[in-house]
Design a protein around this motif. Structure first.
Motif, PDB file in Angstrom:
ATOM      1  N   TYR A  20     -94.276 107.188  37.906  1.00 34.84           N
ATOM      2  CA  TYR A  20     -95.520 107.847  37.505  1.00 34.84           C
ATOM      3  C   TYR A  20     -95.238 109.201  36.864  1.00 34.84           C
ATOM      4  N   THR A  21     -94.334 109.972  37.461  1.00 38.94           N
ATOM      5  CA  THR A  21     -93.991 111.290  36.920  1.00 38.94           C
ATOM      6  C   THR A  21     -93.348 111.150  35.544  1.00 38.94           C
ATOM      7  N   ASN A  22     -92.482 110.168  35.377  1.00 37.37           N
ATOM      8  CA  ASN A  22     -91.845 109.938  34.088  1.00 37.37           C
ATOM      9  C   ASN A  22     -92.888 109.607  33.023  1.00 37.37           C
ATOM     10  N   ILE A  47     -93.626 107.068  42.631  1.00 34.71           N
ATOM     11  CA  ILE A  47     -93.824 108.475  42.255  1.00 34.71           C
ATOM     12  C   ILE A  47     -92.909 108.851  41.099  1.00 34.71           C
TER      13      ILE A  47
END
Length: 85
Positions: free
Chosen positions: A33-35, A30
């Motif tokens: 992915y967010t980065n 997560i």
């Protein structure tokens, strides 16, 4: 005096560790992915802003050149950049 753990306690303890080991890769995934998502969004915003600047610049240059062509601006004023319509 030694305390013996029951099978239920052993299974509960092992499932706690299994849950923890299963959650760690999920959290790391997560975060990565967010980065990547924020990096992509910044790139799209930069491209959008560059297109806006390019359009505005292109329009301004065309207007300035036509002002020079039509004689609204003298070449001396055009070179110095101090001209107003």
């Amino acid at each position: 005096m030694t305390t013996k753990k029951t099978i239920r306690e052993l299974i509960f303890q092992s499932t706690k560790w299994m849950r923890l080991l299963a959650i760690i890769p999920l959290v790391v995934s997560i975060i990565i992915y967010t980065n990547h998502l924020f990096t992509y969004q910044r790139a799209v915003n930069n491209i959008h802003r560059a297109n806006e600047i390019s359009t505005a610049f292109r329009t301004q240059v065309i207007e300035d050149v036509w002002g020079l062509v039509y004689g609204q601006v003298t070449p001396c004023c055009f070179q110095s950049g101090k001209y107003y319509y």
